[in-house]
Structures are given as structure tokens and as C-alpha cells.
Motif scaffolding. Structure first.
Motif, mmCIF file in Angstrom:
data_model
loop_
_atom_site.group_PDB
_atom_site.id
_atom_site.type_symbol
_atom_site.label_atom_id
_atom_site.label_comp_id
_atom_site.label_asym_id
_atom_site.label_seq_id
_atom_site.Cartn_x
_atom_site.Cartn_y
_atom_site.Cartn_z
ATOM 1 N N ALA A 127 -77.788 40.601 26.596
ATOM 2 C CA ALA A 127 -77.093 39.840 27.646
ATOM 3 C C ALA A 127 -76.686 40.737 28.814
ATOM 4 C CB ALA A 127 -75.872 39.142 27.057
ATOM 5 N N LYS A 128 -76.229 41.959 28.500
ATOM 6 C CA LYS A 128 -75.837 42.880 29.580
ATOM 7 C C LYS A 128 -77.053 43.315 30.400
ATOM 8 C CE LYS A 128 -71.653 44.513 27.295
ATOM 9 N NZ LYS A 128 -71.009 45.585 26.508
ATOM 10 N N MET A 129 -78.186 43.477 29.737
ATOM 11 C CA MET A 129 -79.425 43.785 30.467
ATOM 12 C C MET A 129 -79.765 42.635 31.415
ATOM 13 S SD MET A 129 -80.697 46.759 29.575
ATOM 14 C CE MET A 129 -80.713 47.973 28.264
ATOM 15 N N ALA A 130 -79.552 41.411 30.962
ATOM 16 C CA ALA A 130 -79.827 40.241 31.806
ATOM 17 C C ALA A 130 -78.909 40.222 33.026
ATOM 18 C CB ALA A 130 -79.661 38.954 30.991
ATOM 19 N N ARG A 131 -77.727 40.823 32.888
ATOM 20 C CA ARG A 131 -76.761 40.847 34.003
ATOM 21 C C ARG A 131 -76.890 42.115 34.849
ATOM 22 N NH1 ARG A 131 -72.968 39.906 29.920
ATOM 23 N NH2 ARG A 131 -71.663 41.599 30.724
ATOM 24 N N GLY A 132 -77.880 42.942 34.544
ATOM 25 C CA GLY A 132 -78.144 44.077 35.417
ATOM 26 C C GLY A 132 -77.947 45.460 34.841
ATOM 27 N N SER A 133 -77.467 45.582 33.607
ATOM 28 C CA SER A 133 -77.308 46.912 33.011
ATOM 29 C C SER A 133 -78.674 47.557 32.789
ATOM 30 C CB SER A 133 -76.571 46.817 31.674
ATOM 31 O OG SER A 133 -75.229 46.425 31.867
ATOM 32 N N THR A 134 -78.688 48.879 32.747
ATOM 33 C CA THR A 134 -79.945 49.605 32.528
ATOM 34 C C THR A 134 -79.983 50.321 31.183
ATOM 35 O OG1 THR A 134 -79.047 51.537 33.687
ATOM 36 C CG2 THR A 134 -80.318 49.943 34.993
ATOM 37 N N LYS A 135 -78.832 50.337 30.488
ATOM 38 C CA LYS A 135 -78.794 50.951 29.160
ATOM 39 C C LYS A 135 -77.646 50.330 28.362
ATOM 40 C CE LYS A 135 -75.959 54.904 30.599
ATOM 41 N NZ LYS A 135 -75.877 56.374 30.643
ATOM 42 N N PRO A 136 -77.711 50.409 27.033
ATOM 43 C CA PRO A 136 -76.656 49.804 26.203
ATOM 44 C C PRO A 136 -75.328 50.528 26.364
ATOM 45 C CG PRO A 136 -78.636 50.311 24.904
ATOM 46 C CD PRO A 136 -78.785 50.993 26.216
ATOM 47 N N SER A 137 -74.237 49.781 26.335
ATOM 48 C CA SER A 137 -72.912 50.412 26.338
ATOM 49 C C SER A 137 -72.619 51.009 24.963
ATOM 50 C CB SER A 137 -71.836 49.386 26.710
ATOM 51 O OG SER A 137 -71.895 48.253 25.870
ATOM 52 N N ILE A 138 -73.228 50.438 23.922
ATOM 53 C CA ILE A 138 -73.164 51.023 22.573
ATOM 54 C C ILE A 138 -74.593 51.357 22.162
ATOM 55 C CG2 ILE A 138 -72.540 50.652 20.156
ATOM 56 C CD1 ILE A 138 -70.502 48.588 21.067
ATOM 57 N N PRO A 139 -74.981 52.626 22.206
ATOM 58 C CA PRO A 139 -76.355 52.990 21.840
ATOM 59 C C PRO A 139 -76.651 52.629 20.382
ATOM 60 C CG PRO A 139 -75.266 54.803 22.980
ATOM 61 C CD PRO A 139 -74.207 53.789 22.662
ATOM 62 N N PRO A 140 -77.817 52.031 20.109
ATOM 63 C CA PRO A 140 -78.146 51.672 18.732
ATOM 64 C C PRO A 140 -78.384 52.909 17.869
ATOM 65 C CG PRO A 140 -80.020 51.271 20.183
ATOM 66 C CD PRO A 140 -78.868 51.630 21.060
ATOM 67 N N VAL A 141 -77.934 52.832 16.626
ATOM 68 C CA VAL A 141 -78.077 53.947 15.680
ATOM 69 C C VAL A 141 -78.875 53.459 14.474
ATOM 70 C CG1 VAL A 141 -76.827 55.493 14.118
ATOM 71 C CG2 VAL A 141 -75.915 55.021 16.410
ATOM 72 N N TRP A 142 -79.901 54.183 14.087
ATOM 73 C CA TRP A 142 -80.730 53.814 12.922
ATOM 74 C C TRP A 142 -80.078 54.352 11.643
ATOM 75 C CZ3 TRP A 142 -84.360 50.322 12.199
ATOM 76 C CH2 TRP A 142 -85.107 50.348 11.008
ATOM 77 N N CYS A 143 -80.217 55.604 11.331
ATOM 78 C CA CYS A 143 -79.511 56.286 10.212
ATOM 79 C C CYS A 143 -79.528 55.494 8.897
ATOM 80 C CB CYS A 143 -78.063 56.583 10.604
ATOM 81 S SG CYS A 143 -77.872 57.910 11.795
ATOM 82 N N ARG A 144 -80.634 54.832 8.579
ATOM 83 C CA ARG A 144 -80.656 54.021 7.350
ATOM 84 C C ARG A 144 -80.580 54.885 6.085
ATOM 85 N NH1 ARG A 144 -81.836 48.469 9.237
ATOM 86 N NH2 ARG A 144 -81.503 48.764 11.459
ATOM 87 N N GLU A 145 -80.821 56.183 6.236
ATOM 88 C CA GLU A 145 -80.724 57.070 5.078
ATOM 89 C C GLU A 145 -79.310 57.102 4.501
ATOM 90 O OE1 GLU A 145 -79.835 59.523 8.730
ATOM 91 O OE2 GLU A 145 -81.354 58.029 8.175
ATOM 92 N N LEU A 146 -78.307 56.717 5.294
ATOM 93 C CA LEU A 146 -76.921 56.714 4.814
ATOM 94 C C LEU A 146 -76.690 55.687 3.715
ATOM 95 C CD1 LEU A 146 -75.054 57.023 8.245
ATOM 96 C CD2 LEU A 146 -75.432 58.826 6.539
ATOM 97 N N LEU A 147 -77.570 54.692 3.624
ATOM 98 C CA LEU A 147 -77.414 53.649 2.607
ATOM 99 C C LEU A 147 -78.624 53.571 1.686
ATOM 100 C CD1 LEU A 147 -75.630 50.913 4.736
ATOM 101 C CD2 LEU A 147 -74.667 52.221 2.860
ATOM 102 N N MET A 148 -79.265 54.721 1.491
ATOM 103 C CA MET A 148 -80.338 54.811 0.507
ATOM 104 C C MET A 148 -79.752 55.065 -0.874
ATOM 105 S SD MET A 148 -83.294 54.334 1.861
ATOM 106 C CE MET A 148 -84.280 54.520 3.349
ATOM 107 N N ALA A 149 -80.490 54.682 -1.901
ATOM 108 C CA ALA A 149 -80.066 54.952 -3.277
ATOM 109 C C ALA A 149 -80.008 56.462 -3.525
ATOM 110 C CB ALA A 149 -81.033 54.296 -4.257
ATOM 111 N N ARG A 150 -79.151 56.832 -4.447
ATOM 112 C CA ARG A 150 -79.006 58.232 -4.816
ATOM 113 C C ARG A 150 -80.112 58.635 -5.806
ATOM 114 N NH1 ARG A 150 -72.617 57.154 -5.904
ATOM 115 N NH2 ARG A 150 -73.600 55.442 -7.053
ATOM 116 N N HIS A 151 -80.238 59.929 -6.038
ATOM 117 C CA HIS A 151 -81.221 60.441 -7.000
ATOM 118 C C HIS A 151 -80.495 61.255 -8.065
ATOM 119 C CE1 HIS A 151 -84.591 59.190 -4.511
ATOM 120 N NE2 HIS A 151 -83.980 59.727 -3.467
#
Length: 460
Positions: free
Chosen positions: A187-211
């Protein structure tokens, strides 16, 4: 394609939706081509579905020269640069492990027009939206989890100058918090922003099963319960509105030591009790209320701001139908309040490990209901330039194919009252009993907005 809808006044509303051919919207610039593993919270069975939502916007004089289709399509392309995994495709590897191939192919986008005005839809827009199949065309194959676009979007212009944005998103990619974050960036991009105010974070390894994986907590939400229910009674969907007077009436039933409980707690407890009574479950049978809990803040340190993957747990409050219905209301409230507190960092790791050990199993659905708090998503406030949505949120009750699921969403009723809307599925006769039980909870005052739906459900 014509759609026939019935209103609560028994008049018939007919309109035609004309759709263009679906097209792929790719990221605005080239993005990395890589393989990213989803977490072991992401790829559980309960989240392998496309979650549908709908945003309805009225005409804005200041945007008269703007085409919502073009504005939203361009903003989507720009947003996918930052959320480029959503432009890829989910693949399944050994042991049902899901991963995203970031191909940059893009999201599926449909442009449409309807010869109907927003006013004709009525003054109380809330689920169910049985016209939803017209407002979000299910492109053949689009509901598969793997090898298909992760995001399906349809923007339908209305005759009055308003429009409807309907979409479905592969739930293995995002939870409610993640979807809200993505939508607000879009929505902010639609209103003229050029980048996210909250950058997306992947980091899915934080919720991987343990070994090795190890189940260290009690997970009653995943217990196996034999299914002895054979009823095929017709299911119906309605929404119930809890405004200030309804919430105040229920709070009068809460004992003093629980007066600090949240509005979510008391509505959830109310729903669980009324639903259990309406279904006339035998007193000695166990019933479950599964409460979706956002685990982000339960970690030390908390998960990174911008984490848009699934960081949710499904803890279950368990009791017998007899105890739930015969004890004072505070009993149910206390169970809900307590079960939310069981989710810790260790609990989240234990769930991830359980998924690997138990083949990414589904939560228990027998004599269960499930609820999610989407009030913090504030979907109605998502502004693409046309102001706040008239309605913003889920398109229907249920979680995937499980019709016992629901959510609480912020909503403004036809009188302008701010409150919570709760869409639910029940067998037809049980729905009538549920409505009566709810009236009893309100002290026999006819305060509920029980939707004799503006739209009559055509198909399940």
C-alpha cells in the motif's frame, strides 16, 4: 460472468463481472534466483492452503484520475523486489520438506470490472462473501501448494468509482503478521514509497527443527483423537458482531480475579461455550479450543522485526463439554488466558521438532475449534491511496478446509460502532442454537448483529 446475490430484504442483486486474462506480475527489477528452505513451523500440514482476503474501497474524489488496477499492479511489482520469494514457487523435497525456488516468475494478477456500485452491496459488509468466487477467480491449479503462484490477486473496479481488491496467499509463506506487513508495504508503494519502512526478514533457520529433534513440551493440539462424527448436515456461515454493549455485557459474567483479561479472551471463551452447547456435545467428551499465538516476542531475543514467516503456535485448552458448559463463565475465560501463556521459546522449538518427528501432522480437528486474533493486523487501515477500506480482512471463516476455525477482526457496523466481528461455520440447526446461546450471554437482550447474510452462500 453474472452473479446472483440475495439481500436480507429478499430483493435480488444481479451483476456481471468481466475479467481480463490472468497475467503474471514479476518483480520490477531482476531478483536473486536461489533456493530458500521454509521453516519447520511454515511447512506443517495446517498451513498448506491459500488464505483468502478481501479489501473493499469506496470512491475518492482526489483519486478520480487514477486507475486502481494500474496503481496496485505497479506497486505489487515494486513490492516483489523486496519480497522476492513471493514471486517464486514452493517445491517439496524429501520428507515433505518445503522450500521456495526464487524464480522471479511473479504473482498471478487479474484485472476486472463489475457493473455494480458499492451502495448496492448493502450497508453491513462482513463475511460471508459468497460472491467471492466472482471477485477472486480461482485460476485452474492456483490452489495447489507447490509449483503454482504464491499470490493470486484480482482488482475489480466498481461502477461507482470504488474497487475491490481480493487476494489469496500461500499460508506456508506468511502468518497474519507477515501478511499485514506485506500489505502495508504494498500500500505504501502505491502511495509513492520507494522502499519498505520495515525491511522484510527471511531468517527461517531460526524456526528449524533441532538436531536431533526432541519434543520437550506437552502438545495437546496434536493428539490423535478418533473421529466418530458422521453427520453430513448442511453447513452455514454467519458473522456475529461484538460492539461495546455486547462486550460490556459479557464482562459482567467475568469474576473479579479475571477482570484484567483481554477482550479477545472473553469473546473466545464466549464463542467456545456457545458453540459447544449449540453442537450438543456429550458431557463426558473432551473439547478443544486451539488459540493461535504469535510467538515472535516469546523468543529471547525476540525474532527480528520484519520477520514475515509463520511464527505461530496452536496451543489447545482442553476440557470436557460438561465442565465447559456447566461451570461459571470464568472457568472458560481462565482456560483461554492460561493456554496463551504456555507458548515460550522452548515451546516453539518443540513444535518445530514435533513436525519433523510426526511427518508435519495436522492439529486435532475432532471436537475442536480454533481462533486467531487478527485485530492487530488492522487490515481495514491498509491504504492504497483511496483511504481506509470499508471492509478489510478475511473473506470467510475457517482455516483451509477446517471449518471449525475463525478469527476476531476489528469492524465497524452499519451504525458506525467499532467492535469485533466473528465469522463462523456451523450446521444450520446448530447455528440457530448458537445465536440463542449468544443472546443468553448478553442477558436476553437482542444486541447481536446476527447476519441474515446480505449474501446467501451458494457453495461450500
Amino acid at each position: 460472468m453474472a452473479s446472483s446475490l440475495s439481500s436480507s430484504s429478499s430483493s435480488s442483486l444481479k451483476f456481471t463481472v468481466r475479467r481480463c486474462e490472468p497475467q503474471l506480475v514479476a518483480p520490477a527489477i531482476p531478483t536473486p534466483h536461489e533456493l530458500k528452505l521454509l521453516s519447520d513451523i511454515d511447512d506443517q500440514e495446517a498451513l498448506r492452503f491459500h488464505s483468502p482476503a478481501i479489501q473493499i474501497y469506496g470512491k475518492q474524489a482526489s483519486m478520480a484520475e487514477k486507475d486502481p488496477v494500474e496503481v496496485i499492479r505497479k506497486a505489487l511489482s515494486q513490492t516483489l523486489v523486496f519480497y522476492y520469494p513471493l514471486a517464486g514457487r514452493v517445491r517439496e523435497g524429501p520428507h515433505r520438506k518445503l522450500m521456495v525456488e526464487c524464480t522471479g516468475e511473479g504473482a498471478m494478477f487479474i484485472e476486472a470490472d463489475a457493473d455494480v456500485t458499492l451502495h448496492e452491496f448493502g450497508d453491513s459488509l462482513q463475511p460471508p462473501f459468497p460472491c467471492f468466487h466472482e471477485l477472486l477467480y480461482h485460476v485452474p491449479g492456483s490452489q495447489q501448494i507447490t509449483n503454482t503462484p504464491l499470490l493470486l490477486v484480482q482488482v475489480t473496479r466498481l461502477k461507482c468509482g470504488g474497487f475491490i481488491l481480493a487476494f489469496s496467499i500461500n499460508h506456508t509463506m506468511c502468518d497474519g503478521t507477515g501478511i499485514s506487513q506485506f500489505m502495508n508495504t504494498w500500500a505504501k508503494m502505491a502511495r509513492g514509497s520507494t522502499k519498505p519502512s520495515i525491511p522484510p526478514v527471511w531468517c527461517r533457520e531460526l524456526l528449524m527443527a533441532r538436531h536431533p529433534p526432541r519434543i520437550t513440551c506437552n502438545h495437546r493440539e496434536y493428539e490423535h483423537v478418533p473421529d466418530t462424527i458422521t453427520s453430513t448436515e448442511n453447513m452455514v456461515q454467519r458473522s456475529f458482531f461484538f460492539g461495546p454493549s455486547q462486550i460490556a455485557a459479557i464482562r459482567l459474567l467475568v469474576p473479579t480475579h479475571l477482570q484484567h483479561c483481554t477482550t479477545f479472551d472473553i469473546i473466545t471463551a464466549c464463542f467456545w461455550r456457545c458453540r459447544t452447547k449449540a453442537l450438543q456435545i456429550e458431557a463426558d467428551k473432551e473439547v478443544r479450543m486451539i488459540v493461535i499465538v504469535n510467538g515472535r516476542a516469546r523468543f529471547n531475543p525476540p525474532l527480528p522485526v520484519g520477520y514475515y514467516g509463520n511464527a505461530i503456535a496452536f496451543p489447545a485448552a482442553v476440557t470436557t463439554a460438561g465442565k465447559l458448559c456447566e461451570n461459571p463463565f470464568g472457568y472458560a475465560v481462565e482456560l483461554i488466558k492460561k493456554v496463551k501463556g504456555v507458548v515460550t521459546e522452548e515451546y516453539m522449538h518443540s513444535v518445530a521438532d514435533l513436525m519433523v518427528i510426526k511427518d508435519r501432522c495436522m492439529f486435532t480437528t475432532v471436537r475442536s475449534c480454533l481462533i486467531s486474533d487478527l485485530t492487530r493486523g488492522r487490515f481495514r487501515e491498509v491504504n492504497f491511496g483511496w483511504g481506509e477500506a470499508v471492509y478489510g480482512g478475511v473473506a470467510q471463516a475457517g482455516i483451509g478446509s477446517f471449518l471449525g476455525g475463525t478469527c476476531q477482526m476489528l469492524h465497524k457496523n452499519a451504525k458506525g460502532e467499532e467492535g469485533i466481528v466473528l465469522p463462523i461455520w456451523l450446521p444450520a440447526k446448530a447455528m440457530n442454537r448458537f445465536a440463542k446461546e449468544l443472546e443468553n450471554m448478553f442477558g436476553n437482550q437482542n444486541h447481536t448483529t446476527i447476519r441474515s447474510p446480505t449474501f446467501i452462500m451458494a457453495t461450500l
